[in-house]
Design an enzyme around this catalytic site. Structure first.
Site, mmCIF file in Angstrom:
data_model
loop_
_atom_site.group_PDB
_atom_site.id
_atom_site.type_symbol
_atom_site.label_atom_id
_atom_site.label_comp_id
_atom_site.label_asym_id
_atom_site.label_seq_id
_atom_site.Cartn_x
_atom_site.Cartn_y
_atom_site.Cartn_z
ATOM 1 N N SER A 212 -24.539 8.889 -120.304
ATOM 2 C CA SER A 212 -25.940 8.499 -120.414
ATOM 3 C C SER A 212 -26.088 6.974 -120.364
ATOM 4 O O SER A 212 -25.645 6.342 -119.406
ATOM 5 C CB SER A 212 -26.538 9.111 -121.686
ATOM 6 O OG SER A 212 -27.943 9.109 -121.667
ATOM 7 N N ASP A 340 -31.099 17.739 -115.045
ATOM 8 C CA ASP A 340 -31.075 16.860 -116.213
ATOM 9 C C ASP A 340 -32.472 16.321 -116.493
ATOM 10 O O ASP A 340 -33.072 15.663 -115.637
ATOM 11 C CB ASP A 340 -30.111 15.692 -115.960
ATOM 12 C CG ASP A 340 -29.789 14.888 -117.217
ATOM 13 O OD1 ASP A 340 -30.709 14.668 -118.032
ATOM 14 O OD2 ASP A 340 -28.630 14.468 -117.368
ATOM 15 N N HIS A 369 -29.003 17.726 -120.153
ATOM 16 C CA HIS A 369 -28.502 16.384 -120.465
ATOM 17 C C HIS A 369 -27.423 16.490 -121.535
ATOM 18 O O HIS A 369 -27.678 16.967 -122.646
ATOM 19 C CB HIS A 369 -29.635 15.485 -120.965
ATOM 20 C CG HIS A 369 -29.225 14.047 -121.095
ATOM 21 N ND1 HIS A 369 -28.974 13.244 -120.009
ATOM 22 C CD2 HIS A 369 -28.998 13.265 -122.187
ATOM 23 C CE1 HIS A 369 -28.633 12.025 -120.407
ATOM 24 N NE2 HIS A 369 -28.632 12.026 -121.735
#
Length: 427
Positions: A212, A340, A369
């Site tokens: 991320s 995502d 995610h």
């Protein structure tokens, strides 16, 4: 040795190294159909039925078809994998948390700040001095206690790798000693961490994996260092890449839930260290940051000012790692999920990845995610990505180590390299 340290506990119940060093000389001897080009040997593409469920972009797919972890098509766990929000939330709250004994090292930064490095306790005595080192970069507000980080740590450590988790300022109780946290644009702390690890283990190959926001910072670092990057390889997971697009999607529908949750996490970190920010003037809007209802508000009140940006949009645009891909000069594997909700598929820099021979992209059809509730360990075990990441890293390390032993003077695109640094040609 590792089994005594690591166990699983349910949580809630410098020159460029181009991508894919595939035993080119041995393959060409075995198959006369291989062709030679100015960019090295071209391998014929084998049948890749196992990759049919994935979108693959970039250098030679044939490497992936050799991975044991990719011999079966991607299949999300029933029900959980059918909805991106269900998968994201399930992984965040119900994935098992491996128990690991950690040893913390606080590293003072050049601006008098500090970051926390968490190593596996005892590894400084148990592992060979030249064991490969893996640096892990968690996502926004994440750290050593995140399940996806711990699972990757356990897998790498059980394969004989030395692993260290880089906790950014304020994360996982990392000390904050100056009125500055970290940001998507800030690579200076990572530069120092890599330098520090390299100094501690000069005989080791060093790699990094980021998730991320940690992936965004990692890829920006790779592009920034470019041909001088001391890392031997890297993996980016769930990277938002284009932060302008990610910000747009963050305010749509159910995504507002994630936005508010991350804003609360940022507030929590801020409030622990609020006294450091007392009296800051200029463009700072401390009340806005302290009471932020969204990540954007926190970034407007504090982050973008701390790092010298004119506006939040200026910060997001110039901090996007999609702008760094073209300058990456070490092997980089990017893994994304098409659904995502936080790192949108439309933000993936596919053309830039395709145009860089050092980069390879895998996009799974599901995954949410930081979810990827699929594979042999689903639903409570490690993400589907972990075996793929480990095979990629071990492949690189094997090729680099073999090249080190055989010769220090190897060919890069047909030109002899006389530098003592290692250069591995992948193609």
């Amino acid at each position: 040795m590792a089994a005594a340290t690591l166990s699983t506990l349910p949580r809630s119940s410098p020159p460029p190294r181009s991508l894919i060093p595939i035993m080119a000389s041995a393959s060409s001897a075995a198959d006369p159909k291989l062709s030679q080009s100015g960019h090295g040997l071209r391998l014929p593409e084998p049948p890749e039925a196992s990759l049919s469920s994935l979108e693959v972009v970039g250098a030679c797919r044939s490497l992936l078809s050799r991975f044991a972890s990719l011999q079966r098509p991607y299949k999300p766990f029933p029900f959980l994998g059918w909805n991106r929000h269900v998968e994201t939330i399930f992984a965040a709250f119900f994935r098992s948390l491996p128990r690991v004994a950690l040893r913390r090292e606080c590293l003072r930064t050049r601006d008098n700040g500090a970051v926390a490095l968490d190593w596996v306790s005892g590894d400084e005595l148990q592992l060979p001095i030249d064991s490969p080192v893996l640096i892990l970069l968690p996502g926004l507000t994440g750290g050593s206690d995140d399940t996806y980080v711990r699972h990757m740590l356990v897998r790498a450590r059980n394969r004989g790798w030395r692993v260290v988790i880089f906790n950014s300022r304020g994360c996982a109780d990392s000390p904050v000693t100056t009125p500055q946290f970290y940001s998507a644009s800030f690579t200076e702390d990572l530069c120092q961490v890599v330098d520090h690890v390299s100094t501690c283990y000069p005989k080791s190959n060093i790699y990094a994996v980021g998730w991320s926001l940690g992936a965004n910072i990692l890829v920006r670092y790779l592009g920034q260092e470019s041909r001088n990057c001391p890392l031997s390889g890297a993996v980016s997971l769930c990277n938002p890449f284009n932060l302008v697009i990610a910000d747009e999607d963050f305010h749509k529908g159910f995504n507002n839930i994630y936005d508010k949750a991350l804003a609360r996490a940022l507030q929590k970190i801020y409030r622990k260290h609020a006294l450091l920010f007392e009296g800051l003037g200029g463009e700072y809007n401390i009340p806005m940051a302290a009471n932020a209802r969204s990540v954007r508000e926190f970034d407007e009140g504090l982050t973008r000012v701390s790092f010298g940006f004119k506006s939040v949009d200026d910060y997001y645009f110039n901090s996007s790692s999609s702008r760094s891909i073209e300058n990456v000069c070490i092997p980089l594997l990017c893994i994304q999920a098409a659904n995502d909700p936080i790192a949108p598929s439309r933000g993936i820099p596919r053309e830039e990845i395709k145009g860089n021979p050092h980069c390879l992209l895998i996009v799974t059809p599901q995954g949410g995610h930081l979810g990827w509730v699929a594979g042999e360990e689903a639903p409570f075990g490690a993400p589907w990505t972990d075996p793929v990441v480990m095979e990629f890293l071990e492949h690189l390390d094997k090729e680099i180590s073999a090249s080190n032993k055989s010769s220090r003077n190897i060919l890069l695109d047909g030109v002899p390299q006389t530098s003592p640094s290692l250069s591995v040609h992948i193609q």
